[in-house]
Motif scaffolding. Structure first.
Motif, PDB file in Angstrom:
ATOM      1  N   GLN A 100       0.836  -1.210   0.000  1.00 41.65           N
ATOM      2  CA  GLN A 100       0.000   0.000   0.000  1.00 41.65           C
ATOM      3  C   GLN A 100       0.871   1.260   0.000  1.00 41.65           C
ATOM      4  O   GLN A 100       0.600   2.221  -0.716  1.00 41.65           O
ATOM      5  CB  GLN A 100      -0.919   0.033   1.230  1.00 41.65           C
ATOM      6  CG  GLN A 100      -1.986  -1.049   1.252  1.00 41.65           C
ATOM      7  CD  GLN A 100      -1.568  -2.244   2.083  1.00 41.65           C
ATOM      8  OE1 GLN A 100      -0.416  -2.685   2.007  1.00 41.65           O
ATOM      9  NE2 GLN A 100      -2.493  -2.765   2.878  1.00 41.65           N
TER      10      GLN A 100
ATOM     11  N   LEU B 123       1.022   4.168  -2.958  1.00 44.09           N
ATOM     12  CA  LEU B 123       0.677   5.551  -2.664  1.00 44.09           C
ATOM     13  C   LEU B 123       1.855   6.495  -2.912  1.00 44.09           C
ATOM     14  O   LEU B 123       1.660   7.646  -3.305  1.00 44.09           O
ATOM     15  CB  LEU B 123       0.190   5.669  -1.212  1.00 44.09           C
ATOM     16  CG  LEU B 123      -1.172   5.004  -0.944  1.00 44.09           C
ATOM     17  CD1 LEU B 123      -1.418   4.845   0.561  1.00 44.09           C
ATOM     18  CD2 LEU B 123      -2.305   5.809  -1.579  1.00 44.09           C
TER      19      LEU B 123
ATOM     20  N   LYS C 105       1.883   7.113  -6.582  1.00 44.19           N
ATOM     21  CA  LYS C 105       0.819   8.043  -6.979  1.00 44.19           C
ATOM     22  C   LYS C 105       1.096   9.476  -6.541  1.00 44.19           C
ATOM     23  O   LYS C 105       0.326  10.395  -6.848  1.00 44.19           O
ATOM     24  CB  LYS C 105      -0.522   7.597  -6.371  1.00 44.19           C
ATOM     25  CG  LYS C 105      -1.123   6.354  -7.004  1.00 44.19           C
ATOM     26  CD  LYS C 105      -2.470   6.045  -6.349  1.00 44.19           C
ATOM     27  CE  LYS C 105      -3.146   4.852  -6.981  1.00 44.19           C
ATOM     28  NZ  LYS C 105      -4.448   4.538  -6.328  1.00 44.19           N
TER      29      LYS C 105
ATOM     30  N   LEU D 100       1.098  10.474  -3.402  1.00 46.14           N
ATOM     31  CA  LEU D 100       0.252  10.815  -2.252  1.00 46.14           C
ATOM     32  C   LEU D 100       0.978  10.664  -0.916  1.00 46.14           C
ATOM     33  O   LEU D 100       0.548  11.235   0.081  1.00 46.14           O
ATOM     34  CB  LEU D 100      -0.995   9.928  -2.249  1.00 46.14           C
ATOM     35  CG  LEU D 100      -1.907  10.071  -3.477  1.00 46.14           C
ATOM     36  CD1 LEU D 100      -3.011   9.015  -3.459  1.00 46.14           C
ATOM     37  CD2 LEU D 100      -2.512  11.459  -3.544  1.00 46.14           C
TER      38      LEU D 100
ATOM     39  N   LYS E 246      -0.308  16.807  -2.296  1.00 45.14           N
ATOM     40  CA  LYS E 246      -1.406  16.159  -3.024  1.00 45.14           C
ATOM     41  C   LYS E 246      -2.152  15.190  -2.114  1.00 45.14           C
ATOM     42  O   LYS E 246      -3.371  15.071  -2.164  1.00 45.14           O
ATOM     43  CB  LYS E 246      -0.841  15.424  -4.253  1.00 45.14           C
ATOM     44  CG  LYS E 246      -1.895  14.750  -5.114  1.00 45.14           C
ATOM     45  CD  LYS E 246      -1.241  14.035  -6.293  1.00 45.14           C
ATOM     46  CE  LYS E 246      -2.260  13.245  -7.108  1.00 45.14           C
ATOM     47  NZ  LYS E 246      -1.598  12.473  -8.197  1.00 45.14           N
ATOM     48  N   GLY E 247      -1.408  14.511  -1.245  1.00 45.63           N
ATOM     49  CA  GLY E 247      -2.017  13.566  -0.304  1.00 45.63           C
ATOM     50  C   GLY E 247      -2.948  14.242   0.683  1.00 45.63           C
ATOM     51  O   GLY E 247      -3.951  13.669   1.103  1.00 45.63           O
TER      52      GLY E 247
ATOM     53  N   TYR F  11      -6.218  14.536  -1.067  1.00 42.12           N
ATOM     54  CA  TYR F  11      -6.908  13.264  -1.288  1.00 42.12           C
ATOM     55  C   TYR F  11      -6.708  12.317  -0.099  1.00 42.12           C
ATOM     56  O   TYR F  11      -6.520  11.123  -0.269  1.00 42.12           O
ATOM     57  CB  TYR F  11      -6.406  12.618  -2.584  1.00 42.12           C
ATOM     58  CG  TYR F  11      -6.686  13.460  -3.800  1.00 42.12           C
ATOM     59  CD1 TYR F  11      -7.967  13.557  -4.323  1.00 42.12           C
ATOM     60  CD2 TYR F  11      -5.663  14.191  -4.412  1.00 42.12           C
ATOM     61  CE1 TYR F  11      -8.234  14.340  -5.438  1.00 42.12           C
ATOM     62  CE2 TYR F  11      -5.922  14.984  -5.525  1.00 42.12           C
ATOM     63  CZ  TYR F  11      -7.210  15.051  -6.033  1.00 42.12           C
ATOM     64  OH  TYR F  11      -7.469  15.841  -7.133  1.00 42.12           O
TER      65      TYR F  11
ATOM     66  N   ASN G  19      -8.690  11.028   2.163  1.00 42.34           N
ATOM     67  CA  ASN G  19      -9.602   9.897   2.322  1.00 42.34           C
ATOM     68  C   ASN G  19      -9.223   8.721   1.440  1.00 42.34           C
ATOM     69  O   ASN G  19      -9.378   7.566   1.823  1.00 42.34           O
ATOM     70  CB  ASN G  19     -11.042  10.336   2.047  1.00 42.34           C
ATOM     71  CG  ASN G  19     -11.601  11.204   3.163  1.00 42.34           C
ATOM     72  OD1 ASN G  19     -11.133  11.156   4.285  1.00 42.34           O
ATOM     73  ND2 ASN G  19     -12.599  12.028   2.838  1.00 42.34           N
ATOM     74  N   GLU G  20      -8.718   9.027   0.248  1.00 41.95           N
ATOM     75  CA  GLU G  20      -8.256   7.957  -0.651  1.00 41.95           C
ATOM     76  C   GLU G  20      -7.063   7.234  -0.039  1.00 41.95           C
ATOM     77  O   GLU G  20      -6.946   6.009  -0.132  1.00 41.95           O
ATOM     78  CB  GLU G  20      -7.864   8.571  -2.019  1.00 41.95           C
ATOM     79  CG  GLU G  20      -7.405   7.554  -3.042  1.00 41.95           C
ATOM     80  CD  GLU G  20      -7.003   8.184  -4.360  1.00 41.95           C
ATOM     81  OE1 GLU G  20      -6.040   7.674  -4.978  1.00 41.95           O
ATOM     82  OE2 GLU G  20      -7.642   9.186  -4.762  1.00 41.95           O
ATOM     83  N   VAL G  21      -6.178   7.993   0.595  1.00 40.40           N
ATOM     84  CA  VAL G  21      -5.011   7.394   1.253  1.00 40.40           C
ATOM     85  C   VAL G  21      -5.452   6.504   2.406  1.00 40.40           C
ATOM     86  O   VAL G  21      -5.048   5.345   2.521  1.00 40.40           O
ATOM     87  CB  VAL G  21      -4.040   8.496   1.754  1.00 40.40           C
ATOM     88  CG1 VAL G  21      -2.899   7.856   2.561  1.00 40.40           C
ATOM     89  CG2 VAL G  21      -3.507   9.298   0.596  1.00 40.40           C
TER      90      VAL G  21
ATOM     91  N   ALA H 212      -8.216   5.044   3.037  1.00 37.89           N
ATOM     92  CA  ALA H 212      -8.979   3.857   2.619  1.00 37.89           C
ATOM     93  C   ALA H 212      -8.076   2.693   2.260  1.00 37.89           C
ATOM     94  O   ALA H 212      -8.449   1.533   2.399  1.00 37.89           O
ATOM     95  CB  ALA H 212      -9.883   4.222   1.437  1.00 37.89           C
ATOM     96  N   GLU H 213      -6.863   3.006   1.822  1.00 36.84           N
ATOM     97  CA  GLU H 213      -5.918   1.935   1.433  1.00 36.84           C
ATOM     98  C   GLU H 213      -5.465   1.102   2.623  1.00 36.84           C
ATOM     99  O   GLU H 213      -4.971  -0.014   2.448  1.00 36.84           O
ATOM    100  CB  GLU H 213      -4.681   2.558   0.736  1.00 36.84           C
ATOM    101  CG  GLU H 213      -4.954   3.100  -0.648  1.00 36.84           C
ATOM    102  CD  GLU H 213      -5.346   2.005  -1.624  1.00 36.84           C
ATOM    103  OE1 GLU H 213      -4.713   0.944  -1.622  1.00 36.84           O
ATOM    104  OE2 GLU H 213      -6.323   2.221  -2.384  1.00 36.84           O
TER     105      GLU H 213
END
Length: 379
Positions: free
Chosen positions: A343, A347, A350, A352, A365-366, A369, A371-373, A375-376
């Motif tokens: 994970q 990330l 990406k 993040l 950038k992280g 985003y 919540n996307e981080v 969730a992983e």
């Protein structure tokens, strides 16, 4: 061993249009009965899990400052009675709404050891405040801050919101400028989340909630970060900014996934490896304690090692300092790569996350985003 205490006062003057917190309009509620039940919950809990020294107390809601002078004094006397050994540098925060903090009430709070205020301001436009269901206006904000200063409060936070209906980038800039003029040591800036069981959700479902475009909300957040830095506030968490020495000690307890007591209707707690949630309703809460003489738990579960690992990353990555590799290895006795290697690599690729020899943390950038981080790291 827990050193942090959260206490929930679920009463408000009114229900804001975006609010899904466990709160009830105070009029007609058995407020004093609730405070007596709260006193008993603290007593019963501390008989089972005693506390040696308190480092932080946070009174949230609802609007704790909706309590009358008599109720406020009863409540704070109760807190002082149960938590007698205070750290020399204790942080004792109470949430407050502009318009509910007259000088007499602030003086009682200060007399009983409250030394930090967190005010729900949200915006500096009267029309916008009215639209989102706030009962105060901008004049009330200035008056409340002035009252707090007169009583001797210096550690004051105000909450602001972005992404509100009909809110523009220039309105956010105006709110920030007016907030900076107050010269306070801490700001929290939250994006609106349209939660179920709120008026805003019902409007959203009917396509009647004029939210700003996503790009505008993103630019509101980026501008907030930029303006905070320009004005000398260090961002230390996704939504929090502070002058040196004024980070919220209590909230850092949550983000570092440390134990804390949780008292009151709907409150959560984390003690001795177990998380619990209390009954939400005021009357059921009172009856469970007063009549049944039981702790008002609706849910309690042992936190597994795997869940603790996930919690450490999901919560810790909210902080700009991130999660330290040495801390993870000390707590769990294994490399962070063992559980989360794939994970983290994905990330990082990406853009993040940043990973170095010290730890892992969000990139700029992280932050956007987040919540996307997070969730992983949920299995």
């Amino acid at each position: 061993m827990a050193h942090a205490v959260y206490i929930h006062i679920p009463f408000c003057t009114n229900k804001c249009h975006y609010c899904d917190f466990n709160s009830y309009i105070a009029q007609g509620q058995p407020v004093m009965d609730y405070l007596k039940a709260l006193d008993l919950e603290m007593k019963k809990t501390l008989e089972i899990i005693p506390i040696k020294k308190v480092k932080t107390i946070f009174v949230g809601g609802g609007t704790p400052t909706v309590l009358s002078l008599q109720e406020m004094e009863y409540f704070l006397k109760s807190v002082k009675n149960h938590f007698q050994s205070w750290d020399q540098e204790i942080e004792f925060t109470m949430e407050a709404n502009p318009g509910t903090v007259e000088i007499e009430k602030l003086q009682i709070m200060k007399d009983y050891g409250v030394n930090r205020l967190s005010m729900g301001v949200q915006a500096f436009q009267d029309g916008l405040l009215s639209y989102i269901g706030r009962i105060h206006n901008v004049r009330d904000v200035y008056q409340s801050v002035d009252n707090a200063h007169k009583v001797g409060f210096t550690n004051i936070n105000i909450d602001l919101m972005i992404g509100l209906p009909n809110q523009t980038l220039s309105m956010v800039k105006e709110s920030l400028d007016k907030a900076f003029e107050l010269d306070l040591p801490h700001f929290s800036v939250y994006s609106l989340k349209v939660e179920e069981n709120t008026l805003f959700h019902r409007l959203f479902e009917r396509n009647q909630l004029p939210l700003p475009p996503e790009d505008d909300e993103l630019n509101m957040y980026l501008m907030t970060i930029e303006q905070m830095e320009i004005h000398g506030y260090r961002q230390y968490e996704i939504s929090n900014f502070a002058k040196k020495g004024f980070k919220s000690k209590h909230n850092i307890t949550y983000w570092k996934n440390e134990d804390y007591y949780g008292f009151g209707a709907g409150a959560h707690g984390y003690l001795n490896g177990k998380r619990h949630m209390n009954l939400k309703g005021v009357v059921p809460y009172i009856e469970k304690i007063e009549k049944e003489q039981q702790l008002p738990r609706i849910e309690e579960h042992e936190v597994s090692i795997e869940e603790k690992k996930e919690d450490m990353l999901m919560l810790g990555l909210r902080l700009l300092e991130g999660v330290k590799i040495a801390d993870y290895e000390r707590i769990f006795g294994e490399s962070i790569e063992t559980k989360f290697g794939s994970q983290i690599s994905e990330l990082v690729d990406k853009g993040l996350l940043i990973k170095d020899e010290i730890g892992i943390r969000l990139t700029k950038k992280g932050l956007i985003y987040g919540n996307e981080v997070f969730a992983e790291f949920i299995s």
